[in-house]
Design a protein around this motif. Sequence first.
Motif, PDB file in Angstrom:
ATOM      1  N   ALA A 234       0.757  -0.991   0.108  1.00  0.00           N
ATOM      2  CA  ALA A 234      -0.113   0.127   0.044  1.00  0.00           C
ATOM      3  C   ALA A 234       0.863   1.160   0.075  1.00  0.00           C
ATOM      4  O   ALA A 234       1.565   1.474   0.973  1.00  0.00           O
ATOM      5  N   VAL A 235       0.903   2.180  -1.097  1.00  0.00           N
ATOM      6  CA  VAL A 235       1.811   3.069  -1.214  1.00  0.00           C
ATOM      7  C   VAL A 235       0.789   4.512  -1.072  1.00  0.00           C
ATOM      8  O   VAL A 235      -0.073   4.687  -1.593  1.00  0.00           O
ATOM      9  N   ARG A 236       1.385   5.340  -0.093  1.00  0.00           N
ATOM     10  CA  ARG A 236       0.603   6.573   0.114  1.00  0.00           C
ATOM     11  C   ARG A 236       1.733   7.586  -0.048  1.00  0.00           C
ATOM     12  O   ARG A 236       2.971   7.594   0.376  1.00  0.00           O
ATOM     13  N   SER A 237       1.302   9.078  -0.773  1.00  0.00           N
ATOM     14  CA  SER A 237       2.290  10.017  -0.969  1.00  0.00           C
ATOM     15  C   SER A 237       2.451  10.904   0.073  1.00  0.00           C
ATOM     16  O   SER A 237       1.567  10.725   1.132  1.00  0.00           O
ATOM     17  N   LEU A 238       3.605  11.496   0.318  1.00  0.00           N
ATOM     18  CA  LEU A 238       3.625  12.489   1.273  1.00  0.00           C
ATOM     19  C   LEU A 238       3.932  13.909   0.762  1.00  0.00           C
ATOM     20  O   LEU A 238       4.347  14.038  -0.525  1.00  0.00           O
ATOM     21  N   PRO A 239       3.816  14.907   1.598  1.00  0.00           N
ATOM     22  CA  PRO A 239       4.280  16.161   1.173  1.00  0.00           C
ATOM     23  C   PRO A 239       5.656  16.260   0.494  1.00  0.00           C
ATOM     24  O   PRO A 239       6.564  15.638   1.371  1.00  0.00           O
ATOM     25  N   GLY A 240       5.973  17.087  -0.355  1.00  0.00           N
ATOM     26  CA  GLY A 240       7.071  17.137  -0.743  1.00  0.00           C
ATOM     27  C   GLY A 240       7.725  16.004  -1.768  1.00  0.00           C
ATOM     28  O   GLY A 240       8.685  16.108  -2.111  1.00  0.00           O
ATOM     29  N   GLY A 241       6.784  15.157  -2.326  1.00  0.00           N
ATOM     30  CA  GLY A 241       7.007  14.102  -3.266  1.00  0.00           C
ATOM     31  C   GLY A 241       7.567  12.751  -2.704  1.00  0.00           C
ATOM     32  O   GLY A 241       7.734  11.937  -3.475  1.00  0.00           O
ATOM     33  N   GLY A 242       7.815  12.582  -1.490  1.00  0.00           N
ATOM     34  CA  GLY A 242       8.091  11.239  -0.882  1.00  0.00           C
ATOM     35  C   GLY A 242       6.625  10.193  -0.839  1.00  0.00           C
ATOM     36  O   GLY A 242       5.757  10.760  -0.971  1.00  0.00           O
ATOM     37  N   VAL A 243       7.241   9.130  -0.605  1.00  0.00           N
ATOM     38  CA  VAL A 243       6.103   8.088  -0.291  1.00  0.00           C
ATOM     39  C   VAL A 243       6.260   7.143   0.863  1.00  0.00           C
ATOM     40  O   VAL A 243       7.514   7.191   1.290  1.00  0.00           O
ATOM     41  N   VAL A 244       5.270   6.551   1.396  1.00  0.00           N
ATOM     42  CA  VAL A 244       5.412   5.518   2.406  1.00  0.00           C
ATOM     43  C   VAL A 244       4.714   4.424   1.853  1.00  0.00           C
ATOM     44  O   VAL A 244       3.486   4.340   1.341  1.00  0.00           O
ATOM     45  N   VAL A 257      14.654  13.665  -2.662  1.00  0.00           N
ATOM     46  CA  VAL A 257      15.718  14.887  -2.340  1.00  0.00           C
ATOM     47  C   VAL A 257      16.585  14.989  -3.630  1.00  0.00           C
ATOM     48  O   VAL A 257      16.720  14.165  -4.442  1.00  0.00           O
ATOM     49  N   PRO A 258      17.278  16.073  -3.856  1.00  0.00           N
ATOM     50  CA  PRO A 258      18.427  16.287  -4.824  1.00  0.00           C
ATOM     51  C   PRO A 258      19.540  15.232  -4.606  1.00  0.00           C
ATOM     52  O   PRO A 258      19.705  14.590  -3.588  1.00  0.00           O
ATOM     53  N   VAL A 259      20.081  14.678  -5.770  1.00  0.00           N
ATOM     54  CA  VAL A 259      20.998  13.723  -5.774  1.00  0.00           C
ATOM     55  C   VAL A 259      22.187  13.753  -4.801  1.00  0.00           C
ATOM     56  O   VAL A 259      22.774  12.830  -3.982  1.00  0.00           O
ATOM     57  N   GLU A 260      22.484  15.064  -4.264  1.00  0.00           N
ATOM     58  CA  GLU A 260      23.674  15.337  -3.456  1.00  0.00           C
ATOM     59  C   GLU A 260      23.258  14.917  -1.766  1.00  0.00           C
ATOM     60  O   GLU A 260      23.779  15.001  -1.031  1.00  0.00           O
ATOM     61  N   GLN A 261      21.778  14.796  -1.845  1.00  0.00           N
ATOM     62  CA  GLN A 261      21.300  14.518  -0.374  1.00  0.00           C
ATOM     63  C   GLN A 261      20.723  13.136  -0.095  1.00  0.00           C
ATOM     64  O   GLN A 261      20.246  12.740   0.781  1.00  0.00           O
ATOM     65  N   VAL A 262      21.101  12.263  -1.001  1.00  0.00           N
ATOM     66  CA  VAL A 262      20.467  10.988  -1.225  1.00  0.00           C
ATOM     67  C   VAL A 262      21.204   9.946   0.074  1.00  0.00           C
ATOM     68  O   VAL A 262      22.149  10.370   0.277  1.00  0.00           O
TER      69      VAL A 262
END
Length: 313
Positions: A234-244, A257-262
């Motif tokens: 079960a996939v749920r979106s988060l504010p900012g473009g993430g998911v749970v 996140v941007p690639v430099e923050q992964v």
Amino acid sequence: MIMVIALALAGAVQGGSGTARAEEDGTATGRQLLFYNHAYGVLDRETADAIEHSSYLRDFAAFQVRTTTGAGGQTWTGRYLMGRETYLELFGVGDLPGKDGTLGATGMGVSTERAGDLPTVVERLRKAGITDPVEFRQTRDFGDGVPVPWFDAVFTTGEYDLFGTWGMEYRPEYFADPRGNTEPAAHPGDVGRERYLPDTYRDRLMRDVTGIRLAVTARDLASTVPLLKAGGFAVRSLPGGGVVANGGGTTIRFDSVPVEQVGLKQVEMSLNQPVSYRHVERIGHSALVVGPGSRAVWTFQEQDPPGTAGQGS
């Protein structure tokens, strides 16, 4: 199982097409087919070395440092914390070839519990618009130069930044080889995680990975969501473009996140028995907090005050 190794050997670096949008919620119909198996993260060298030599981790979990030889003779050395059904694999910068050895690179395997479920996942992917999923068979060499079929895998694409997810199903040939130290089948078609992992977790505190938080790029997340949905999460979106993603006892959180923050950010683990205390173990630039209760949380990329690394409290 390292993403770049599998994709290079599959000869499919151009990958599949038709990825779904990460912000779409929901899951595929039918029973859950894929479950969190393990994840890996590439950490700074100081933290990786501290993990490798930590006496606390050897008491806390079924811990080992192991070199594995996969398909094509590719080898990798990881630091492993093994649970009942799930595990964690940790590397230092440069431990893996190419960009997979970059600080912040991560990967995750989600696996079937019943033989024959992976083709159903592939079918679901095609119906969801992944017109050319990348399929691959990984092998393992136990030291005699003869590769043993280990597991079958599927990726939604061969193109990725620094994170990749694959669906996997263990092969019967691997379970039949006594060097794998696997358990007998609990039922017909049992290719499950509990059968694959040894029972050494029983003598330690850590039981399983119950939650993991990963920071990944938007492109890598968009390639991941279709596989999770096809597997029944079960996939749920988060504010900012993430998911749970929830399912099978493990909560998986992705921050976009941007690639430099992964990178690998946090791991939550259940314990075999509750503890009455709170213990903080600082390991390099990370902190493992155990208890009170039946839970531990390991946070990565945390800078320690001078002189505190490796001290418990």
